[in-house]
Design an enzyme around this catalytic site. Structure first.
Site, PDB file in Angstrom:
ATOM      1  N   LYS A  23      23.089 -21.508  10.426  1.00  0.00           N
ATOM      2  CA  LYS A  23      23.591 -21.312   9.060  1.00  0.00           C
ATOM      3  C   LYS A  23      25.113 -21.140   9.037  1.00  0.00           C
ATOM      4  O   LYS A  23      25.804 -21.781   8.242  1.00  0.00           O
ATOM      5  CB  LYS A  23      22.931 -20.066   8.441  1.00  0.00           C
ATOM      6  N   ASN A  24      25.630 -20.287   9.913  1.00  0.00           N
ATOM      7  CA  ASN A  24      27.059 -19.973   9.812  1.00  0.00           C
ATOM      8  C   ASN A  24      27.946 -21.107  10.310  1.00  0.00           C
ATOM      9  O   ASN A  24      29.130 -21.164   9.966  1.00  0.00           O
ATOM     10  CB  ASN A  24      27.363 -18.648  10.513  1.00  0.00           C
ATOM     11  N   CYS A 118      26.726 -10.422   2.051  1.00  0.00           N
ATOM     12  CA  CYS A 118      25.923  -9.241   2.332  1.00  0.00           C
ATOM     13  C   CYS A 118      26.789  -7.986   2.298  1.00  0.00           C
ATOM     14  O   CYS A 118      27.937  -7.996   2.754  1.00  0.00           O
ATOM     15  CB  CYS A 118      25.281  -9.367   3.718  1.00  0.00           C
ATOM     16  N   ARG A 123      34.827  -5.896   3.672  1.00  0.00           N
ATOM     17  CA  ARG A 123      35.030  -7.224   4.268  1.00  0.00           C
ATOM     18  C   ARG A 123      36.356  -7.811   3.771  1.00  0.00           C
ATOM     19  O   ARG A 123      36.387  -8.689   2.919  1.00  0.00           O
ATOM     20  CB  ARG A 123      33.837  -8.130   3.942  1.00  0.00           C
ATOM     21  N   ASP A 306      25.164  -9.547  14.138  1.00  0.00           N
ATOM     22  CA  ASP A 306      24.054 -10.086  13.332  1.00  0.00           C
ATOM     23  C   ASP A 306      22.689  -9.870  13.990  1.00  0.00           C
ATOM     24  O   ASP A 306      21.658 -10.194  13.400  1.00  0.00           O
ATOM     25  CB  ASP A 306      24.269 -11.595  13.080  1.00  0.00           C
ATOM     26  N   ARG A 398      18.240 -16.114   2.394  1.00  0.00           N
ATOM     27  CA  ARG A 398      19.595 -16.682   2.469  1.00  0.00           C
ATOM     28  C   ARG A 398      19.828 -17.330   3.824  1.00  0.00           C
ATOM     29  O   ARG A 398      20.663 -18.215   3.952  1.00  0.00           O
ATOM     30  CB  ARG A 398      20.636 -15.567   2.308  1.00  0.00           C
TER      31      ARG A 398
END
Ligand code: EPZ
Length: 433
Positions: A23-24, A118, A123, A306, A398
């Site tokens: 995903k990232n 999230c 951040r 993560d 997600r």
């Protein structure tokens, strides 16, 4: 419809699972695709909501998007004519900021809704801004929008204050279409950073050194079309590894790059798991209750933040006292309040969790606070005794493609049911496996 996962715990996970694309990496790659003058085909995309939102966002500003199947898309960014990106969905994702780097590089002007994502701690995006400004852009934040504009972008030398995946990718995007040479120091070395660099190079960019501490970029005038397949998702793979361990299972996790999983494999072996590595698969076998250890999250190749909620959950049912230190995002232990409903004994002191392993967890109703913590609560529910309900599963969706379907195929008793539907819940509880 608002749905939740109902989970009946106590079944060891056994069998094979195929991991989706990262995903990232995909988020950076989709934004980069919008920079090409010709159509670009991306394969092995994970079919998860963050990806759909980003693809829809570039379609909304004029890109022509063709889905060939759930995992393959062709993006023609040459038709992009609007450089303002805002809608209710894009405001919720973090990776919207990659459109800043991509569209700044290509069009020298862009405005994007302030990134969401999230809620795992503060951040900041100061390193992104520092990079854009060093390339010669002006950054203005007002009314919930970030506008970045430049008359010209010129190569520069940037030393990042922290290793940031997002800032490294963002500046790599913009610098690829800037004039001259850019040197980025103290960059993030995550496999997804390397994948975005490889993708840029497949379109004709000149990015060298991704995966090391220094990235050198020679700006080019244009990017051409390409076909590219995204690397496997190391966090999805790691999540199934931990789920296998927590349920005393035996799972072959396919379509992985074992090297990317080394930090996770090493911890599992340390606490008593068997981990076998193959060319593009790993097998995790746990025959007994596992032991305790210390974990500290660090940028790659360290233990990934993560994976912190998942490993903390595993240690919560392992023997002895473990210590988990979260050094990337300060708010990533919130899920332990939810886990406590199942009987875990975890004390949080600042950025450290002291985890006293209990012999077992019992089913409870829980709220997923974010994506990875949500996955961790599902692991807890799978390992525990009795029925759990996990709500806010939109966070989990997600980033995990068909999580419930993949887990069911491994023998998990998990079902997506409407929230507050007592009838469906009763049917699930009474159903024999
Ligand atoms: C990416 O977030 C991932 N998100 C996150 O994945 C992941 O947790 C994180 O990298 C770390 O690996 C995406 O790729 C979309 P960072 P990002 O910039 O880029 C500080 C998931 O579950 N920092 O590498 O936002 C920051 O506060 C998610 O898939 C600054 O100080 O993370 C943090 O402490 C959640 N200033 C550290 O750097 C900045 O300008 C690393 O953050 C940027 C970051």
């Amino acid at each position: 419809m608002n749905e939740e996962y109902a989970v009946k715990g106590g079944h060891p996970l056994v069998g094979d699972v195929v991991v989706s694309g990262a995903k990232n990496a995909a988020l950076g790659i989709i934004a980069a695709a919008a920079m090409a003058d010709e159509p670009v085909t991306i394969e092995n995309l994970p079919y998860v909501s963050d990806i759909k939102v980003l693809v829809q966002a570039i379609q909304a500003i004029g890109a022509v998007v063709t889905w060939h199947d759930m995992h393959t898309v062709t993006i023609d960014g040459s038709t992009i004519s609007n450089f303002c990106v805002d809608n209710e969905y894009i405001r919720k994702i973090r990776a919207s900021y990659y459109l800043l780097g991509a569209l700044l590089g290509k069009h020298r002007s862009v405005e994007v809704a302030f990134p969401g994502g999230c809620n795992i701690g503060s951040r900041p995006i100061d390193q992104h801004i520092k990079g854009f400004e060093a390339l010669g852009a002006r950054v203005n934040i007002a009314h919930g929008m970030i506008a970045v504009r430049a008359d010209d972008l010129n190569g520069c030398h940037i030393y990042f204050d922290v290793s940031s995946v997002g800032a490294t990718i963002n500046i790599m995007l913009a610098a690829s279409l800037s004039k001259g040479k850019t040197i980025l120091e103290n960059v993030a070395k995550e496999p997804h950073v390397v994948d975005v660099a490889n993708f840029l190079n497949s379109m004709g960019a000149k990015v060298k050194g991704a995966g090391t501490d220094v990235i050198r970029i020679e700006g080019v005038e244009r990017l051409h079309g390409a076909t590219y397949s995204i690397i496997p998702d190391m966090i999805e793979a790691g999540t199934y590894m931990v789920a296998a361990a927590a349920t005393k299972g035996d799972v072959l996790i396919k379509n992985v790059i074992p090297k990317h999983l080394e930090a996770i494999s090493a911890k599992l072996v340390e606490i008593g798991c068997e981990v076998e590595e193959f060319d593009d698969a790993v097998r995790v076998i746990a025959k007994k209750r596992l032991g305790h250890t210390h974990v500290k999250t660090l940028p790659y190749p360290g233990f990934p933040t993560d994976m912190q909620p998942q490993i903390t959950t595993l240690l919560a049912i392992s023997e002895g006292t473990s210590v988990v230190t979260e050094s990337i995002f300060e708010n990533r232990f919130k899920f332990t309040d939810e886990l406590a409903r199942m009987g875990s004994v975890i004390k949080i002191e600042g950025n450290t969790a002291i985890v006293d392993g209990v012999s077992g967890l019992t089913g409870a109703k829980m709220l997923a606070p974010d994506l990875r913590a949500g996955a961790a609560l599902v692991i807890a529910a799978l390992s525990g005794e009795g029925v759990s309900e996990i709500r806010n599963i939109e966070f989990i969706e997600r980033g995990y493609e068909t999580f419930d379907v993949k887990l069911s195929a491994l023998g998990a008793d998990i079902k997506k049911i409407p929230v507050d539907d007592e009838n469906e819940l009763r049917k699930f509880i009474l159903k024999a496996v």
